[in-house]
Write a protein that holds these residues in place. Sequence first.
Motif, PDB file in Angstrom:
ATOM      1  N   VAL A 164      45.823  38.781  60.141  1.00  0.00           N
ATOM      2  CA  VAL A 164      45.687  37.356  60.421  1.00  0.00           C
ATOM      3  C   VAL A 164      44.255  36.875  60.224  1.00  0.00           C
ATOM      4  O   VAL A 164      44.010  35.754  59.808  1.00  0.00           O
ATOM      5  CB  VAL A 164      46.194  37.051  61.848  1.00  0.00           C
ATOM      6  N   ASN A 165      43.264  37.722  60.531  1.00  0.00           N
ATOM      7  CA  ASN A 165      41.855  37.450  60.248  1.00  0.00           C
ATOM      8  C   ASN A 165      41.418  36.073  60.715  1.00  0.00           C
ATOM      9  O   ASN A 165      41.326  35.125  59.931  1.00  0.00           O
ATOM     10  CB  ASN A 165      41.566  37.613  58.747  1.00  0.00           C
ATOM     11  N   LEU A 166      41.093  35.977  61.984  1.00  0.00           N
ATOM     12  CA  LEU A 166      40.677  34.707  62.571  1.00  0.00           C
ATOM     13  C   LEU A 166      39.156  34.570  62.667  1.00  0.00           C
ATOM     14  O   LEU A 166      38.659  33.651  63.316  1.00  0.00           O
ATOM     15  CB  LEU A 166      41.302  34.563  63.962  1.00  0.00           C
ATOM     16  N   THR A 167      38.434  35.488  62.036  1.00  0.00           N
ATOM     17  CA  THR A 167      36.974  35.448  62.111  1.00  0.00           C
ATOM     18  C   THR A 167      36.425  34.121  61.611  1.00  0.00           C
ATOM     19  O   THR A 167      35.513  33.526  62.216  1.00  0.00           O
ATOM     20  CB  THR A 167      36.364  36.603  61.291  1.00  0.00           C
ATOM     21  N   GLU A 168      36.957  33.642  60.480  1.00  0.00           N
ATOM     22  CA  GLU A 168      36.464  32.382  59.924  1.00  0.00           C
ATOM     23  C   GLU A 168      36.768  31.214  60.850  1.00  0.00           C
ATOM     24  O   GLU A 168      35.979  30.278  60.965  1.00  0.00           O
ATOM     25  CB  GLU A 168      37.082  32.120  58.544  1.00  0.00           C
ATOM     26  N   PHE A 169      37.918  31.277  61.519  1.00  0.00           N
ATOM     27  CA  PHE A 169      38.253  30.220  62.483  1.00  0.00           C
ATOM     28  C   PHE A 169      37.190  30.169  63.575  1.00  0.00           C
ATOM     29  O   PHE A 169      36.709  29.087  63.946  1.00  0.00           O
ATOM     30  CB  PHE A 169      39.626  30.470  63.092  1.00  0.00           C
ATOM     31  N   VAL A 170      36.830  31.337  64.099  1.00  0.00           N
ATOM     32  CA  VAL A 170      35.815  31.404  65.155  1.00  0.00           C
ATOM     33  C   VAL A 170      34.502  30.799  64.674  1.00  0.00           C
ATOM     34  O   VAL A 170      33.874  30.002  65.376  1.00  0.00           O
ATOM     35  CB  VAL A 170      35.612  32.865  65.614  1.00  0.00           C
ATOM     36  N   ASP A 171      34.081  31.155  63.470  1.00  0.00           N
ATOM     37  CA  ASP A 171      32.817  30.643  62.933  1.00  0.00           C
ATOM     38  C   ASP A 171      32.841  29.125  62.772  1.00  0.00           C
ATOM     39  O   ASP A 171      31.882  28.431  63.133  1.00  0.00           O
ATOM     40  CB  ASP A 171      32.516  31.300  61.580  1.00  0.00           C
ATOM     41  N   VAL A 172      33.945  28.604  62.225  1.00  0.00           N
ATOM     42  CA  VAL A 172      34.047  27.155  61.993  1.00  0.00           C
ATOM     43  C   VAL A 172      34.029  26.394  63.313  1.00  0.00           C
ATOM     44  O   VAL A 172      33.322  25.386  63.459  1.00  0.00           O
ATOM     45  CB  VAL A 172      35.330  26.820  61.201  1.00  0.00           C
ATOM     46  N   LEU A 204      38.531  36.050  50.264  1.00  0.00           N
ATOM     47  CA  LEU A 204      39.795  36.268  49.570  1.00  0.00           C
ATOM     48  C   LEU A 204      40.203  37.735  49.517  1.00  0.00           C
ATOM     49  O   LEU A 204      41.386  38.054  49.405  1.00  0.00           O
ATOM     50  CB  LEU A 204      39.709  35.691  48.158  1.00  0.00           C
ATOM     51  N   THR A 205      39.250  38.615  49.588  1.00  0.00           N
ATOM     52  CA  THR A 205      39.565  40.046  49.497  1.00  0.00           C
ATOM     53  C   THR A 205      40.283  40.562  50.738  1.00  0.00           C
ATOM     54  O   THR A 205      40.729  41.713  50.757  1.00  0.00           O
ATOM     55  CB  THR A 205      38.282  40.863  49.280  1.00  0.00           C
ATOM     56  N   THR A 206      40.427  39.726  51.791  1.00  0.00           N
ATOM     57  CA  THR A 206      41.109  40.179  52.998  1.00  0.00           C
ATOM     58  C   THR A 206      42.608  40.374  52.762  1.00  0.00           C
ATOM     59  O   THR A 206      43.311  40.872  53.644  1.00  0.00           O
ATOM     60  CB  THR A 206      40.912  39.172  54.150  1.00  0.00           C
ATOM     61  N   LEU A 207      43.117  39.999  51.587  1.00  0.00           N
ATOM     62  CA  LEU A 207      44.527  40.234  51.269  1.00  0.00           C
ATOM     63  C   LEU A 207      44.806  41.709  50.982  1.00  0.00           C
ATOM     64  O   LEU A 207      45.962  42.106  50.854  1.00  0.00           O
ATOM     65  CB  LEU A 207      44.952  39.383  50.061  1.00  0.00           C
ATOM     66  N   GLY A 208      43.770  42.495  50.856  1.00  0.00           N
ATOM     67  CA  GLY A 208      43.932  43.936  50.707  1.00  0.00           C
ATOM     68  C   GLY A 208      44.726  44.342  49.480  1.00  0.00           C
ATOM     69  O   GLY A 208      44.477  43.861  48.368  1.00  0.00           O
ATOM     70  N   THR A 228      49.388  23.538  56.675  1.00  0.00           N
ATOM     71  CA  THR A 228      49.751  23.309  55.272  1.00  0.00           C
ATOM     72  C   THR A 228      48.507  23.277  54.391  1.00  0.00           C
ATOM     73  O   THR A 228      48.457  23.932  53.341  1.00  0.00           O
ATOM     74  CB  THR A 228      50.516  21.982  55.137  1.00  0.00           C
ATOM     75  N   GLU A 229      47.494  22.527  54.794  1.00  0.00           N
ATOM     76  CA  GLU A 229      46.289  22.398  53.972  1.00  0.00           C
ATOM     77  C   GLU A 229      45.512  23.708  53.913  1.00  0.00           C
ATOM     78  O   GLU A 229      44.905  24.033  52.890  1.00  0.00           O
ATOM     79  CB  GLU A 229      45.421  21.255  54.496  1.00  0.00           C
ATOM     80  N   PHE A 230      45.550  24.484  55.000  1.00  0.00           N
ATOM     81  CA  PHE A 230      44.899  25.793  54.991  1.00  0.00           C
ATOM     82  C   PHE A 230      45.511  26.687  53.911  1.00  0.00           C
ATOM     83  O   PHE A 230      44.795  27.276  53.094  1.00  0.00           O
ATOM     84  CB  PHE A 230      45.031  26.464  56.359  1.00  0.00           C
ATOM     85  N   VAL A 231      46.838  26.778  53.900  1.00  0.00           N
ATOM     86  CA  VAL A 231      47.515  27.657  52.938  1.00  0.00           C
ATOM     87  C   VAL A 231      47.307  27.169  51.507  1.00  0.00           C
ATOM     88  O   VAL A 231      46.968  27.958  50.615  1.00  0.00           O
ATOM     89  CB  VAL A 231      49.021  27.763  53.257  1.00  0.00           C
ATOM     90  N   ILE A 232      47.486  25.874  51.259  1.00  0.00           N
ATOM     91  CA  ILE A 232      47.353  25.346  49.899  1.00  0.00           C
ATOM     92  C   ILE A 232      45.927  25.536  49.385  1.00  0.00           C
ATOM     93  O   ILE A 232      45.717  25.909  48.217  1.00  0.00           O
ATOM     94  CB  ILE A 232      47.740  23.854  49.849  1.00  0.00           C
ATOM     95  N   CYS A 233      44.947  25.304  50.234  1.00  0.00           N
ATOM     96  CA  CYS A 233      43.551  25.499  49.817  1.00  0.00           C
ATOM     97  C   CYS A 233      43.270  26.965  49.512  1.00  0.00           C
ATOM     98  O   CYS A 233      42.592  27.289  48.533  1.00  0.00           O
ATOM     99  CB  CYS A 233      42.603  24.991  50.902  1.00  0.00           C
ATOM    100  N   LEU A 234      43.790  27.848  50.343  1.00  0.00           N
ATOM    101  CA  LEU A 234      43.598  29.283  50.109  1.00  0.00           C
ATOM    102  C   LEU A 234      44.247  29.698  48.798  1.00  0.00           C
ATOM    103  O   LEU A 234      43.650  30.427  47.999  1.00  0.00           O
ATOM    104  CB  LEU A 234      44.194  30.066  51.274  1.00  0.00           C
ATOM    105  N   TRP A 235      45.461  29.227  48.530  1.00  0.00           N
ATOM    106  CA  TRP A 235      46.139  29.529  47.268  1.00  0.00           C
ATOM    107  C   TRP A 235      45.353  28.963  46.087  1.00  0.00           C
ATOM    108  O   TRP A 235      45.200  29.632  45.066  1.00  0.00           O
ATOM    109  CB  TRP A 235      47.544  28.941  47.277  1.00  0.00           C
ATOM    110  N   PHE A 236      44.875  27.743  46.225  1.00  0.00           N
ATOM    111  CA  PHE A 236      44.107  27.105  45.156  1.00  0.00           C
ATOM    112  C   PHE A 236      42.899  27.963  44.788  1.00  0.00           C
ATOM    113  O   PHE A 236      42.621  28.204  43.603  1.00  0.00           O
ATOM    114  CB  PHE A 236      43.654  25.717  45.617  1.00  0.00           C
ATOM    115  N   ARG A 237      42.185  28.448  45.782  1.00  0.00           N
ATOM    116  CA  ARG A 237      41.009  29.291  45.530  1.00  0.00           C
ATOM    117  C   ARG A 237      41.417  30.609  44.856  1.00  0.00           C
ATOM    118  O   ARG A 237      40.725  31.090  43.948  1.00  0.00           O
ATOM    119  CB  ARG A 237      40.286  29.583  46.845  1.00  0.00           C
ATOM    120  N   LEU A 238      42.522  31.196  45.306  1.00  0.00           N
ATOM    121  CA  LEU A 238      43.008  32.440  44.707  1.00  0.00           C
ATOM    122  C   LEU A 238      43.357  32.245  43.237  1.00  0.00           C
ATOM    123  O   LEU A 238      42.973  33.039  42.372  1.00  0.00           O
ATOM    124  CB  LEU A 238      44.242  32.939  45.461  1.00  0.00           C
TER     125      LEU A 238
END
Length: 338
Positions: A8-16, A76-80, A139-149
């Motif tokens: 789930v990797n919530l590290t970025e959430f904590v930072d933001v 992005l590399t957190t997808l392993g 929704t915007e989190f997932v779409i943005c992540l996909w867009f970057r990928l």
Amino acid sequence: MSSLLQHVNLTEFVDVVRQLGQDPYRQLRQAGISPTALVDPEMRVPAKSVMQLLEDSAQLAGLEDIGLRVAEARQLTTLGPLWVVMREGATLRNALVAMARYLHLLNEALDLRIEEVGDSAVVRLELLVSVEGSMRQSTEFVICLWFRLFKLLAGTTWRPHSVCFTHAAPASLATHRRLFGVPVRFRQDFDGILLSAKDLDVAGGASDAALGRHAREYLDTKLAQSDYTMPDKVRKLVFALLPTGECGAEQVARQLGIDRKTMHRHLASYGQNYLSVVDAVRVELVTRYLKHNERPLSDVAILMGFSSPSAFSRWFSTRFGCSVSAWRRQQPVPESTR
């Protein structure tokens, strides 16, 4: 069955959230998420909890772009292994097919569909679970992540036609314009990315074939061990196929690679049948589609797989005990329209 997230990797959430001067750990506790999820990549967290966390955080901060901010910060590399397999694909199409195949192992709440119509293609997101109120941030989190990928896979010069969302536009589009750099359209019939069909066959960068093969074997093993049940599989396909008008039991069974009788037998072993699964999905979808009063009932009927608005209205009255207009009058006014 609760849909779960792994890695789930919530590290970025904590930072933001910290940058916004708020307490991320308090918000995690309020969402029912253990801080252990920050350090244990194998810990599985209910998808609804993470989705609600994003929505509640946006409301607390008084911001409409929390999902985008967290997606921008995500490594992005957190997808392993999934990322390794996606990079192994010779084209964006192959990468997307691999992503659609294995996505369930990381996130049971998402489905990715690739649809081609003429010279255009759509990468469509379906959220298979709902939370109370808006799902804008998730929704915007997932779409943005996909867009970057996809941009990383297809090359920095890749530009899709547009990014589409079913929800209303925010007060400010500054973050959307900066992150996407292409037209962003709101109140659309789907959440996803519209691109040229020929982009699907753009060659990707070089990758380690041996490493990719090992990663695929690992994911195939995990997939075989998955406890994804027949009702789960049927439900996922119904979400995707209802808007196409081709969501009969026969078509769904064919997608699963089995015959209709076999599908019904497996569903019966869980005390369900095909129609009960379709009805449950429609109940979950209807509130999303009816959020905005300006959406014509004829469109809603099509999106939910009904042959006509009258058929949809009859189903709705039977299921909810009132008409669509009466139901809409009982709903709170969305914040974005106030």
